[in-house]
Design a protein around this motif. Structure first.
Motif, mmCIF file in Angstrom:
data_model
loop_
_atom_site.group_PDB
_atom_site.id
_atom_site.type_symbol
_atom_site.label_atom_id
_atom_site.label_comp_id
_atom_site.label_asym_id
_atom_site.label_seq_id
_atom_site.Cartn_x
_atom_site.Cartn_y
_atom_site.Cartn_z
ATOM 1 N N VAL A 35 -1.575 -10.045 15.985
ATOM 2 C CA VAL A 35 -0.827 -11.292 15.788
ATOM 3 C C VAL A 35 0.602 -11.082 16.285
ATOM 4 O O VAL A 35 1.368 -10.330 15.664
ATOM 5 C CB VAL A 35 -0.832 -11.702 14.303
ATOM 6 C CG1 VAL A 35 0.056 -12.920 14.078
ATOM 7 C CG2 VAL A 35 -2.259 -11.997 13.843
ATOM 8 N N PRO A 36 0.990 -11.721 17.396
ATOM 9 C CA PRO A 36 2.357 -11.558 17.893
ATOM 10 C C PRO A 36 3.322 -12.541 17.232
ATOM 11 O O PRO A 36 2.942 -13.648 16.855
ATOM 12 C CB PRO A 36 2.214 -11.854 19.391
ATOM 13 C CG PRO A 36 1.087 -12.840 19.452
ATOM 14 C CD PRO A 36 0.141 -12.494 18.318
ATOM 15 N N PHE A 49 6.231 -7.730 6.795
ATOM 16 C CA PHE A 49 5.196 -8.481 6.086
ATOM 17 C C PHE A 49 3.833 -7.960 6.505
ATOM 18 O O PHE A 49 3.707 -7.147 7.427
ATOM 19 C CB PHE A 49 5.318 -9.995 6.329
ATOM 20 C CG PHE A 49 5.321 -10.402 7.771
ATOM 21 C CD1 PHE A 49 4.138 -10.577 8.477
ATOM 22 C CD2 PHE A 49 6.522 -10.633 8.432
ATOM 23 C CE1 PHE A 49 4.145 -10.959 9.801
ATOM 24 C CE2 PHE A 49 6.548 -11.030 9.751
ATOM 25 C CZ PHE A 49 5.354 -11.189 10.439
ATOM 26 N N VAL A 50 2.826 -8.432 5.803
ATOM 27 C CA VAL A 50 1.442 -8.003 6.032
ATOM 28 C C VAL A 50 0.620 -9.205 6.451
ATOM 29 O O VAL A 50 0.702 -10.274 5.832
ATOM 30 C CB VAL A 50 0.836 -7.354 4.767
ATOM 31 C CG1 VAL A 50 -0.664 -7.126 4.938
ATOM 32 C CG2 VAL A 50 1.527 -6.038 4.476
ATOM 33 N N VAL A 51 -0.168 -9.043 7.513
ATOM 34 C CA VAL A 51 -1.115 -10.061 7.956
ATOM 35 C C VAL A 51 -2.493 -9.659 7.431
ATOM 36 O O VAL A 51 -3.070 -8.657 7.867
ATOM 37 C CB VAL A 51 -1.131 -10.185 9.486
ATOM 38 C CG1 VAL A 51 -2.195 -11.193 9.927
ATOM 39 C CG2 VAL A 51 0.243 -10.614 9.988
ATOM 40 N N ASP A 66 -5.709 -5.178 6.540
ATOM 41 C CA ASP A 66 -4.303 -5.572 6.520
ATOM 42 C C ASP A 66 -3.589 -4.988 7.735
ATOM 43 O O ASP A 66 -3.667 -3.779 7.989
ATOM 44 C CB ASP A 66 -3.617 -5.077 5.245
ATOM 45 C CG ASP A 66 -4.201 -5.712 3.998
ATOM 46 O OD1 ASP A 66 -4.660 -6.868 4.099
ATOM 47 O OD2 ASP A 66 -4.211 -5.060 2.932
ATOM 48 N N ALA A 67 -2.908 -5.872 8.483
ATOM 49 C CA ALA A 67 -2.097 -5.462 9.627
ATOM 50 C C ALA A 67 -0.630 -5.607 9.257
ATOM 51 O O ALA A 67 -0.201 -6.665 8.797
ATOM 52 C CB ALA A 67 -2.427 -6.302 10.855
ATOM 53 N N ARG A 68 0.136 -4.560 9.459
ATOM 54 C CA ARG A 68 1.543 -4.565 9.066
ATOM 55 C C ARG A 68 2.444 -4.951 10.229
ATOM 56 O O ARG A 68 2.218 -4.547 11.363
ATOM 57 C CB ARG A 68 1.953 -3.201 8.511
ATOM 58 C CG ARG A 68 1.325 -2.897 7.163
ATOM 59 C CD ARG A 68 1.823 -1.583 6.596
ATOM 60 N NE ARG A 68 1.298 -1.385 5.255
ATOM 61 C CZ ARG A 68 1.892 -1.805 4.136
ATOM 62 N NH1 ARG A 68 3.034 -2.449 4.228
ATOM 63 N NH2 ARG A 68 1.361 -1.604 2.960
ATOM 64 N N MET A 82 7.150 -7.086 18.550
ATOM 65 C CA MET A 82 5.850 -6.447 18.646
ATOM 66 C C MET A 82 4.863 -7.174 17.732
ATOM 67 O O MET A 82 5.258 -7.963 16.875
ATOM 68 C CB MET A 82 5.963 -4.971 18.282
ATOM 69 C CG MET A 82 6.787 -4.157 19.257
ATOM 70 S SD MET A 82 6.780 -2.407 18.868
ATOM 71 C CE MET A 82 5.041 -2.026 19.153
ATOM 72 N N SER A 83 3.598 -6.888 17.903
ATOM 73 C CA SER A 83 2.562 -7.587 17.151
ATOM 74 C C SER A 83 2.259 -6.854 15.853
ATOM 75 O O SER A 83 2.556 -5.665 15.684
ATOM 76 C CB SER A 83 1.290 -7.693 17.998
ATOM 77 O OG SER A 83 1.545 -8.396 19.191
ATOM 78 N N ALA A 84 1.651 -7.608 14.939
ATOM 79 C CA ALA A 84 1.132 -7.016 13.705
ATOM 80 C C ALA A 84 -0.192 -6.349 14.024
ATOM 81 O O ALA A 84 -1.184 -7.020 14.314
ATOM 82 C CB ALA A 84 0.957 -8.094 12.639
ATOM 83 N N LYS A 85 -0.213 -5.022 13.982
ATOM 84 C CA LYS A 85 -1.382 -4.259 14.420
ATOM 85 C C LYS A 85 -2.167 -3.739 13.226
ATOM 86 O O LYS A 85 -1.601 -3.332 12.216
ATOM 87 C CB LYS A 85 -0.946 -3.100 15.311
ATOM 88 C CG LYS A 85 -0.268 -3.549 16.609
ATOM 89 C CD LYS A 85 0.110 -2.357 17.459
ATOM 90 C CE LYS A 85 0.777 -2.807 18.755
ATOM 91 N NZ LYS A 85 1.156 -1.658 19.607
#
Length: 359
Positions: free
Chosen positions: A67-68, A183-185, A199-201, A266-269
């Motif tokens: 998620v960018p 945040f966390v995705v 969870d992606a940080r 940067m993206s949430a990886k």
């Protein structure tokens, strides 16, 4: 003949066949249409189910796409300065896109870690002073779309820190603030009979300048025009505080003037082990559902088409109906010379009476 018919009627099995006659087929003529109609229905329904899951499988490859986020901006909502206290509230908006085929949830990271929110600092490192907390508001990003992620930075200084920094907020043209946007995705999606979640940080160090209270709010421009200076500068983010120090904008800068250094995030990886677990779950359960849908549908449809269903079998006495009618015709052709009881049709009173009248 009547006694023989009663004996046959009392027998519910294939032993009730007329003497000298092979038991007739136990299926009615033309009833295979029901089986073939059901075979088509089963085949179509399982094919549609398998094809829909196959399309879902393609949509979920990969099971999670990063998620960018970009276009960060800060707005000053509250500023209170007095004797021994400084309070300030900043609202930060970040635009994020969700390329996945399912909704994702944006949550504060500390809700998962059970730790306090990230800190907000006044000044530049290594001389920065801890001054507040930074909290991200829970948000849902729709599938294949996106939206804003909002966060609130609260600053409160009291005592000696407030007395030391108050002159800077009053007189300096720019006062630097640094914070950690984190945040966390959360991803959660059904994969056949199982559900996968991970969870992606997202973590970036950010900085901006806050305008002092007393400095002029207007500055001359060409032609004598003036424009109001914004209370805060654009916000820039990077991977380290050192980089933020070199990218820190000025109060008069515009976001479009900063270039990619201050705009791109940067993206949430997703961690590698969580992504691998999601891919395995997708292949085993969702892929298995697709395979079984096609296999079971093909087998059941073939059996119904070529063999038929058990509901098409009926009582043997009904199967002898056609045989009894043929026997009656033969009886009339022979002029009643054969034994009547050999041609009695079990379970058919009309034929019994017809044979009795002929005799």
């Amino acid at each position: 003949a009547g006694a023989h018919a009663m004996a046959v009627d009392a027998d519910d099995g294939e032993a009730g066949a007329p003497p000298g006659q092979a038991p007739p087929p136990l299926r009615r003529p033309g009833t295979g249409f029901a089986s073939r109609l059901l075979a088509i229905a089963v085949g179509v329904s399982t094919f549609v189910h398998g094809t829909r899951n196959a399309h879902r499988f393609g949509q979920l490859t990969p099971v999670y796409a990063n998620v960018p986020c970009w276009n960060q901006a800060a707005m000053l909502e509250e500023f209170v300065a007095g004797a021994g206290v400084i309070q300030m509230g900043l609202r930060v908006n970040v635009t994020c896109a969700n390329p996945n085929a399912y909704d994702v949830e944006v949550q504060p990271p500390r809700a998962f870690d059970r730790m306090p929110p990230p800190d907000v600092f006044v000044g530049k490192f290594p001389m920065a002073v801890q001054a507040g907390k930074f909290v991200v508001a829970p948000t849902t990003l729709p599938a294949g779309s996106g939206g804003p992620v909002q966060a609130l930075a609260s600053v409160e200084l009291r005592g000696s820190d407030a007395e030391e920094l108050l002159p800077h907020f009053m007189e300096d043209r720019e006062v630097p603030l640094t914070l950690r946007l984190e945040f966390v995705v959360g991803a959660r999606v059904g994969l056949g009979m199982m559900e996968w979640e991970g969870d992606a940080r997202f973590q970036e160090d950010c900085g901006l300048e806050v305008r002092g209270i007393l400095p002029r709010s207007y500055e001359p421009k060409v032609g004598g025009e003036r424009r109001e200076a914004p209370p805060v500068s654009p916000m820039v983010c990077g991977k380290s505080w050192q980089r933020i120090s070199t990218l820190m904008p000025h109060i008069d800068d515009r976001p479009e003037d900063l270039g990619s250094d201050g705009v791109d995030f940067m993206s949430a990886k997703m961690p590698g082990r969580d992504s691998a677990r999601g891919e395995i779950t997708k292949i085993v359960f969702l892929g298995g559902d697709i395979f079984l849908s096609y296999l079971v549908g093909a087998i059941v449809s073939a059996l119904l088409w070529f063999v038929g269903g058990p509901w098409e079998r009926h009582h043997p006495k009904q199967g002898y109906q056609a045989t009894g009618e043929a026997n009656i015709a033969r009886y009339h052709e022979d002029g009643g010379r054969e034994h009547t009881e050999a041609f009695v049709t079990p379970g058919d009173p009309e034929h019994h009476s017809e044979l009795g009248d002929a005799s």
